[in-house]
Enzyme design. Sequence first.
Site, PDB file in Angstrom:
ATOM      1  N   PHE A  13       0.837  -1.220   0.000  1.00  0.00           N
ATOM      2  CA  PHE A  13       0.000   0.000   0.000  1.00  0.00           C
ATOM      3  C   PHE A  13       0.869   1.266   0.000  1.00  0.00           C
ATOM      4  O   PHE A  13       0.923   1.998  -0.997  1.00  0.00           O
ATOM      5  CB  PHE A  13      -0.931  -0.076   1.226  1.00  0.00           C
ATOM      6  N   THR A 132       6.051   2.754  12.543  1.00  0.00           N
ATOM      7  CA  THR A 132       4.682   3.116  12.914  1.00  0.00           C
ATOM      8  C   THR A 132       4.617   3.803  14.276  1.00  0.00           C
ATOM      9  O   THR A 132       5.483   3.583  15.129  1.00  0.00           O
ATOM     10  CB  THR A 132       3.823   1.832  12.948  1.00  0.00           C
ATOM     11  N   ASP A 133       3.560   4.578  14.484  1.00  0.00           N
ATOM     12  CA  ASP A 133       3.345   5.189  15.806  1.00  0.00           C
ATOM     13  C   ASP A 133       2.921   4.147  16.847  1.00  0.00           C
ATOM     14  O   ASP A 133       2.928   4.427  18.044  1.00  0.00           O
ATOM     15  CB  ASP A 133       2.298   6.312  15.730  1.00  0.00           C
ATOM     16  N   GLU A 134       2.553   2.938  16.374  1.00  0.00           N
ATOM     17  CA  GLU A 134       2.037   1.935  17.316  1.00  0.00           C
ATOM     18  C   GLU A 134       3.113   1.464  18.298  1.00  0.00           C
ATOM     19  O   GLU A 134       2.795   0.887  19.337  1.00  0.00           O
ATOM     20  CB  GLU A 134       1.423   0.758  16.547  1.00  0.00           C
ATOM     21  N   TYR A 157       2.287  -7.148  16.424  1.00  0.00           N
ATOM     22  CA  TYR A 157       2.725  -6.289  15.313  1.00  0.00           C
ATOM     23  C   TYR A 157       3.593  -5.146  15.835  1.00  0.00           C
ATOM     24  O   TYR A 157       4.729  -4.956  15.379  1.00  0.00           O
ATOM     25  CB  TYR A 157       1.512  -5.723  14.555  1.00  0.00           C
ATOM     26  N   ALA A 159       5.079  -4.818  18.668  1.00  0.00           N
ATOM     27  CA  ALA A 159       6.300  -5.308  19.324  1.00  0.00           C
ATOM     28  C   ALA A 159       7.367  -5.634  18.276  1.00  0.00           C
ATOM     29  O   ALA A 159       8.559  -5.341  18.466  1.00  0.00           O
ATOM     30  CB  ALA A 159       5.989  -6.539  20.165  1.00  0.00           C
ATOM     31  N   LYS A 161       7.615  -4.272  15.249  1.00  0.00           N
ATOM     32  CA  LYS A 161       8.106  -3.029  14.646  1.00  0.00           C
ATOM     33  C   LYS A 161       9.037  -2.299  15.630  1.00  0.00           C
ATOM     34  O   LYS A 161      10.061  -1.743  15.235  1.00  0.00           O
ATOM     35  CB  LYS A 161       6.934  -2.111  14.245  1.00  0.00           C
ATOM     36  N   LYS A 196      -8.048  -3.663   6.169  1.00  0.00           N
ATOM     37  CA  LYS A 196      -7.906  -2.564   7.120  1.00  0.00           C
ATOM     38  C   LYS A 196      -9.210  -1.752   7.168  1.00  0.00           C
ATOM     39  O   LYS A 196     -10.023  -1.826   6.246  1.00  0.00           O
ATOM     40  CB  LYS A 196      -6.740  -1.649   6.715  1.00  0.00           C
ATOM     41  N   PRO A 212     -18.274  -4.501  10.454  1.00  0.00           N
ATOM     42  CA  PRO A 212     -17.882  -4.906  11.808  1.00  0.00           C
ATOM     43  C   PRO A 212     -17.097  -3.812  12.540  1.00  0.00           C
ATOM     44  O   PRO A 212     -15.983  -3.462  12.145  1.00  0.00           O
ATOM     45  CB  PRO A 212     -16.981  -6.133  11.555  1.00  0.00           C
ATOM     46  N   HIS A 291      -6.606  -4.226  22.430  1.00  0.00           N
ATOM     47  CA  HIS A 291      -6.881  -3.115  21.496  1.00  0.00           C
ATOM     48  C   HIS A 291      -6.389  -1.779  22.051  1.00  0.00           C
ATOM     49  O   HIS A 291      -6.829  -1.337  23.115  1.00  0.00           O
ATOM     50  CB  HIS A 291      -8.405  -3.065  21.282  1.00  0.00           C
TER      51      HIS A 291
HETATM   52  P1  NAD Z   1       1.390  -3.606   3.272  1.00  0.00           P
HETATM   53  O1  NAD Z   1       1.052  -4.810   4.101  1.00  0.00           O
HETATM   54  O2  NAD Z   1       0.349  -3.007   2.391  1.00  0.00           O
HETATM   55  O3  NAD Z   1       2.639  -3.943   2.333  1.00  0.00           O
HETATM   56  C1  NAD Z   1       3.755  -4.668   2.781  1.00  0.00           C
HETATM   57  C2  NAD Z   1       4.587  -5.042   1.571  1.00  0.00           C
HETATM   58  O4  NAD Z   1       5.739  -5.749   2.040  1.00  0.00           O
HETATM   59  C3  NAD Z   1       3.867  -5.960   0.575  1.00  0.00           C
HETATM   60  O5  NAD Z   1       4.096  -5.526  -0.735  1.00  0.00           O
HETATM   61  C4  NAD Z   1       4.509  -7.326   0.825  1.00  0.00           C
HETATM   62  O6  NAD Z   1       4.516  -8.155  -0.328  1.00  0.00           O
HETATM   63  C5  NAD Z   1       5.914  -6.914   1.237  1.00  0.00           C
HETATM   64  N1  NAD Z   1       6.561  -7.934   2.064  1.00  0.00           N
HETATM   65  C6  NAD Z   1       6.056  -8.591   3.144  1.00  0.00           C
HETATM   66  N2  NAD Z   1       6.934  -9.492   3.603  1.00  0.00           N
HETATM   67  C7  NAD Z   1       8.046  -9.393   2.822  1.00  0.00           C
HETATM   68  C8  NAD Z   1       9.305 -10.040   2.805  1.00  0.00           C
HETATM   69  N3  NAD Z   1       9.592 -11.000   3.691  1.00  0.00           N
HETATM   70  N4  NAD Z   1      10.206  -9.669   1.877  1.00  0.00           N
HETATM   71  C9  NAD Z   1       9.926  -8.720   0.972  1.00  0.00           C
HETATM   72  N5  NAD Z   1       8.743  -8.087   0.916  1.00  0.00           N
HETATM   73  C10 NAD Z   1       7.820  -8.414   1.836  1.00  0.00           C
HETATM   74  O7  NAD Z   1       1.973  -2.550   4.307  1.00  0.00           O
HETATM   75  P2  NAD Z   1       1.806  -0.963   4.322  1.00  0.00           P
HETATM   76  O8  NAD Z   1       0.544  -0.619   5.016  1.00  0.00           O
HETATM   77  O9  NAD Z   1       2.088  -0.411   2.974  1.00  0.00           O
HETATM   78  O10 NAD Z   1       3.010  -0.576   5.315  1.00  0.00           O
HETATM   79  C11 NAD Z   1       4.332  -0.380   4.813  1.00  0.00           C
HETATM   80  C12 NAD Z   1       5.251  -0.036   5.960  1.00  0.00           C
HETATM   81  O11 NAD Z   1       4.797   1.138   6.611  1.00  0.00           O
HETATM   82  C13 NAD Z   1       5.320  -1.127   7.031  1.00  0.00           C
HETATM   83  O12 NAD Z   1       6.646  -1.211   7.482  1.00  0.00           O
HETATM   84  C14 NAD Z   1       4.407  -0.617   8.132  1.00  0.00           C
HETATM   85  O13 NAD Z   1       4.818  -1.092   9.396  1.00  0.00           O
HETATM   86  C15 NAD Z   1       4.601   0.893   8.000  1.00  0.00           C
HETATM   87  N6  NAD Z   1       3.455   1.721   8.419  1.00  0.00           N
HETATM   88  C16 NAD Z   1       2.191   1.459   7.957  1.00  0.00           C
HETATM   89  C17 NAD Z   1       1.137   2.291   8.329  1.00  0.00           C
HETATM   90  C18 NAD Z   1      -0.265   2.077   7.803  1.00  0.00           C
HETATM   91  O14 NAD Z   1      -1.194   2.790   8.213  1.00  0.00           O
HETATM   92  N7  NAD Z   1      -0.496   1.164   6.881  1.00  0.00           N
HETATM   93  C19 NAD Z   1       1.381   3.376   9.181  1.00  0.00           C
HETATM   94  C20 NAD Z   1       2.692   3.591   9.638  1.00  0.00           C
HETATM   95  C21 NAD Z   1       3.714   2.773   9.229  1.00  0.00           C
HETATM   96  P1  TYD Z   2      -6.703  -1.103  11.319  1.00  0.00           P
HETATM   97  O1  TYD Z   2      -7.107  -0.508  10.009  1.00  0.00           O
HETATM   98  O2  TYD Z   2      -6.562  -2.585  11.437  1.00  0.00           O
HETATM   99  O3  TYD Z   2      -5.376  -0.340  11.768  1.00  0.00           O
HETATM  100  P2  TYD Z   2      -4.588  -0.366  13.216  1.00  0.00           P
HETATM  101  O4  TYD Z   2      -5.109  -1.469  14.026  1.00  0.00           O
HETATM  102  O5  TYD Z   2      -3.179  -0.587  12.776  1.00  0.00           O
HETATM  103  O6  TYD Z   2      -4.832   0.983  13.811  1.00  0.00           O
HETATM  104  O7  TYD Z   2      -7.765  -0.671  12.405  1.00  0.00           O
HETATM  105  C1  TYD Z   2      -8.061   0.695  12.657  1.00  0.00           C
HETATM  106  C2  TYD Z   2      -9.045   0.755  13.810  1.00  0.00           C
HETATM  107  O8  TYD Z   2     -10.293   0.207  13.359  1.00  0.00           O
HETATM  108  C3  TYD Z   2      -8.643  -0.069  15.013  1.00  0.00           C
HETATM  109  O9  TYD Z   2      -9.076   0.601  16.207  1.00  0.00           O
HETATM  110  C4  TYD Z   2      -9.417  -1.373  14.846  1.00  0.00           C
HETATM  111  C5  TYD Z   2     -10.695  -0.925  14.176  1.00  0.00           C
HETATM  112  N1  TYD Z   2     -11.326  -1.880  13.243  1.00  0.00           N
HETATM  113  C6  TYD Z   2     -12.704  -2.149  13.370  1.00  0.00           C
HETATM  114  O10 TYD Z   2     -13.409  -1.614  14.250  1.00  0.00           O
HETATM  115  N2  TYD Z   2     -13.271  -3.024  12.477  1.00  0.00           N
HETATM  116  C7  TYD Z   2     -12.547  -3.644  11.504  1.00  0.00           C
HETATM  117  O11 TYD Z   2     -13.102  -4.467  10.734  1.00  0.00           O
HETATM  118  C8  TYD Z   2     -11.143  -3.352  11.399  1.00  0.00           C
HETATM  119  C9  TYD Z   2     -10.297  -4.009  10.343  1.00  0.00           C
HETATM  120  C10 TYD Z   2     -10.594  -2.443  12.294  1.00  0.00           C
END
Ligand code: NAD
Ligand code: TYD
Length: 351
Positions: A13, A132-134, A157, A159, A161, A196, A212, A291
């Site tokens: 993504f 991530t901020d998590e 997750y 932990a 990161k 997500k 949900p 959560h």
């Molecule tokens: P995503 O799950 O959409 O994409 C992860 C990508 O990594 C995929 O293309 C997958 O094929 C690849 N991948 C997974 N395992 C692999 C491996 N062993 N070797 C090579 N490639 C591999 O994730 P995202 O939401 O785009 O997040 C990207 C990064 O940003 C992550 O490190 C995540 O922790 C961080 N991040 C995400 C968010 C968010 O809201 N999504 C926020 C803050 C930080």
């Molecule tokens: P998510 O998109 O999984 O991101 P993160 O857990 O990394 O913040 O979830 C965002 C928020 O939405 C989180 O509080 C969990 C909640 N959530 C639901 O209530 N229903 C759902 O089906 C999903 C996937 C998440």
Amino acid sequence: MSKKILITGGAGFIGSHVVRLFVNQYPQYQIVNFDALTYAGNLENLRDVETASNYHFFKGDITVPQEIEAAFQQYGITDVIHLAAESHVDRSIHSPVDFVMTNVVGTVHLLNVAKQFWASDLENHLFYHVSTDEVYGTLGETGLFTEQTPYDPRSPYSASKASSDHFVRAYHETYHLRTVVSNCSNNYGPFHFPEKLIPLMIRNILHQQPLPVYGDGLYTRDWLFVKDHARAIDTVFHKGIVGETYNIGGFNEWKNIDIVHLVCGIMDEKLGREKGTSQQLIRFVKDRPGHDRRYAIDATKINRELGWKPSVTFEEGIVETIDWYLANQEWLEHVSSGAYQSYYESMYQNR
Ligand code: NAD
Ligand code: TYD
């Protein structure tokens, strides 16, 4: 200077937005998308840049050092932007070891290869770790995460990161690898995998399936449009101070239930459904274990020191996102069906 940048997780993504931005903005750089194409990685996310002369795809796994070395050797990698990860909290609760393998062990392999490959001129290379901020844990009603907030991860997750962040910093301190880390809040936007919150709600509203909402729905997240995160990564990559950490956020807190109501309202209007139709699909379901109640980022440092701030308001970003999903329903069904994964399995079976 012409850089050869390995972007890991570039088919995911956020990674796909980062790859697109770098390919288009920096024709003088070579961009190598290193991705294992797990369920979350999809080359359809990059159709518009795949023929660019400065874009290259390398199917590789960060848990396999030989594959990382092969990519470094083939392209003469000068810098890394590391996004590859297992990223879904719910999956981490079911399969924590997968998260340790990819997020921790994979990151350490990547650090090792970079350290070895760049040993003779460490000062000319950068390893940028996207996190991530998590990692900071959970907040009460007030307060914000700053770069000084102690780490307190509470899900497998976060932990994993947090551990990867510590390894990156340890490689800076111990081996003088030039590293930089950023910790970002929740992203939303096009190409977000529909497991997500926001894309899942969009998909289920489209199909008139239940929505949900975990627990009481009052959990709070700080949402940032994914293209603004990609811009922030560009800023940190080019202007960030080595050894530093930058928090990235949207100054945009929403309770989950309010987001679901907002998306329902916008989609009812766009789909020509009667007002209030989609809200009837909301179901309060069993809560996620452990959560985190609230995340909120203080992004003052990156704003003050590097001049970055979000450019898209949530009201604009959410409409752009919904419009994108409505215009790309084929993508949505394709990634949901898993058909694209069997395609990759057959395409790459001989590698
Ligand atoms: P995503 O799950 O959409 O994409 C992860 C990508 O990594 C995929 O293309 C997958 O094929 C690849 N991948 C997974 N395992 C692999 C491996 N062993 N070797 C090579 N490639 C591999 O994730 P995202 O939401 O785009 O997040 C990207 C990064 O940003 C992550 O490190 C995540 O922790 C961080 N991040 C995400 C968010 C968010 O809201 N999504 C926020 C803050 C930080
Ligand atoms: P998510 O998109 O999984 O991101 P993160 O857990 O990394 O913040 O979830 C965002 C928020 O939405 C989180 O509080 C969990 C909640 N959530 C639901 O209530 N229903 C759902 O089906 C999903 C996937 C998440």
